[in-house]
Motif scaffolding. Structure first.
Motif, short mmCIF file in Angstrom:
data_model
loop_
_atom_site.label_atom_id
_atom_site.label_comp_id
_atom_site.label_asym_id
_atom_site.label_seq_id
_atom_site.Cartn_x
_atom_site.Cartn_y
_atom_site.Cartn_z
N HIS A 83 0.75 0.75 -7.20
CA HIS A 83 1.77 1.40 -6.38
C HIS A 83 2.07 2.74 -7.02
O HIS A 83 2.25 2.85 -8.22
CB HIS A 83 3.07 0.57 -6.33
N ASP A 164 0.07 5.69 -2.24
CA ASP A 164 0.90 4.54 -1.88
C ASP A 164 0.55 3.99 -0.50
O ASP A 164 1.20 3.07 -0.01
CB ASP A 164 2.38 4.92 -1.93
N GLU A 168 -5.00 2.08 -1.00
CA GLU A 168 -3.95 2.22 -2.00
C GLU A 168 -4.50 2.22 -3.43
O GLU A 168 -5.41 1.49 -3.75
CB GLU A 168 -2.98 1.04 -1.83
#
Length: 416
Positions: A83, A164, A168
């Motif tokens: 993330h 993000d 990803e």
């Protein structure tokens, strides 16, 4: 969309005087959040964050004096998944910044007026990265720098596809240094570019850069070869086709960049079978794969079919396809005249007999049987000035039948 169930990020928004005492109370411009007595900003209830972050203004009111500061709530993931957020670091060396070689530095732009930043109308910066990089990863590709660094502590982040958003985790950013890393090799054939937004925030001062857009272009590497869309192509050409007659087009796309030699394809005829009347009857456009006739004189009765072997290669010459076959059928044309089996017929017929059969004449034709070019029509072209005779085609279409028309006929007649 993220559902946040606890405090996301504690931000000190307390404004102290020189003695270290709190100057006044704060309220927020977002009713979902409150300012605690210790200056932290927790949510009042579970909230949904879009794009993993949310900002709002906190207001201060102390002794008739008002002030504002901007607060950024930022999601910090608890799992080991990729993330990208203000707290992210390259995953290969958790808790520390990787030692990286010198990389290009990109500054947030200033306006010409000085301290005020302009709403950007400028060329989007980009960086090029070759595909199939062998690492090691994470690998630094560039560094982002805010002018706030000279006076404040700045936190950096990136958002967008590849960070993000899907796919990803391909790119991460060191929150403290602004270094941008890629975490694995890239594939241009899967995606040729990535557009990211870079964010820089001086948290204690509540000031942020206007997000800056950067483009990462993936440089093509010659890692693919052209592949024919079919193993066997079929075409037709008439016997009497003129020179330049287009027959069939082959195609072998190359997934590499079509604007480079890696992805531009050239075609070649490697073999022709049979080699009659010569071995150079057909030619191929080296750029688009169009095959055409370059020599006339085809004869279906001698060579009804040709088979070509065609190869495709990129312009570097290093990657070539497996060959394909092109089968070309020579279509029959009416290029043969019917011939009488006998050049002369001598017959006799009774006089004054109508519809009497006088003669039956057979012909042969070298064109394909039972085709329009093979069927024969007959005409009396001489010696029937009085209209005494009539000729028709027999049921097999290769015979002419002469019969009488009028009752007054001579004793003897000769038909040719």
């Amino acid at each position: 969309m993220l559902r946040i169930l606890s405090i996301l990020l504690l931000l000190a928004v307390i404004s102290d005087n020189c003695c270290g005492h709190q100057r006044g109370l704060f309220s927020t411009g977002d009713v979902r959040f409150k300012v605690g007595t210790n200056g932290t900003v927790p949510p009042k209830r579970p909230v949904n964050l879009f794009n993993r972050q949310h900002s709002f203004v906190a207001h201060q009111n102390s002794k008739g004096r008002k002030g504002t500061t901007r607060v950024l709530e930022q999601h910090e993931p608890r799992s080991g998944r990729h993330h990208q957020d203000l707290g992210s670091k390259p995953s290969a060396q958790p808790g520390s910044t990787p030692s990286t070689p010198s990389v290009p530095v990109l500054d947030f732009p200033w306006s010409s007026s000085g301290a005020k930043r302009r709403k950007r109308n400028w060329i989007i910066p980009f960086i090029s990265i070759p595909e199939n990089d062998e690492g090691p990863f994470p690998k630094a590709v560039m560094k982002i720098r805010s002018s706030f660094e000279t006076a404040f502590t700045v936190l950096y982040a990136i958002t967008g596809p590849g960070a993000d958003q899907a796919p990803e985790g391909l790119f991460t950013m060191d929150k403290s240094t602004g270094e941008l890393f890629m975490t694995q090799s890239l594939d241009r054939e899967r995606q040729s570019s990535y557009t990211l937004l870079v964010h820089a925030l001086a948290i204690k001062q509540g000031v942020a850069e206007e997000p800056m857009e950067i483009v990462i272009n993936v440089i093509d590497v010659n890692d693919n070869m052209p592949v024919f869309t079919k193993k066997i192509y079929k075409g037709h050409v008439p016997e009497v086709a003129p020179e330049g007659y287009e027959i069939v087009r082959v195609s072998a796309p190359d997934p590499d960049d079509p604007n480079t030699k890696n992805g531009k394809v050239t075609y070649t005829i490697m073999d022709q079978d049979p080699k009659h009347p010569n071995d150079n009857i057909f030619a191929i456009n080296s750029s688009n794969g169009q095959i055409k006739l370059i020599h006339t004189g085809l004869d279906r009765e001698t060579c009804p079919q040709y088979t070509l072997t065609v190869q495709a290669a990129d312009l570097t010459g290093r990657n070539s396809s497996g060959p394909c076959k092109v089968v070309i059928e020579v279509a029959d044309s009416n290029d043969h005249a019917p011939q009488f089996v006998m050049p002369t017929y001598s017959v006799s017929v009774l006089e004054n007999k109508k519809d009497a059969e006088v003669a039956r004449m057979f012909v042969y034709d070298s064109d394909d049987p039972l085709t329009p070019a093979w069927f024969t029509k007959f005409h009396i072209i001489q010696g029937n000035d009085d209209g005494l005779f009539h000729v028709t085609s027999g049921p097999c279409h290769t015979e002419g039948v002469i019969t009488t028309v009028k009752v007054k006929c001579p004793r003897f007649s000769r038909a040719h």
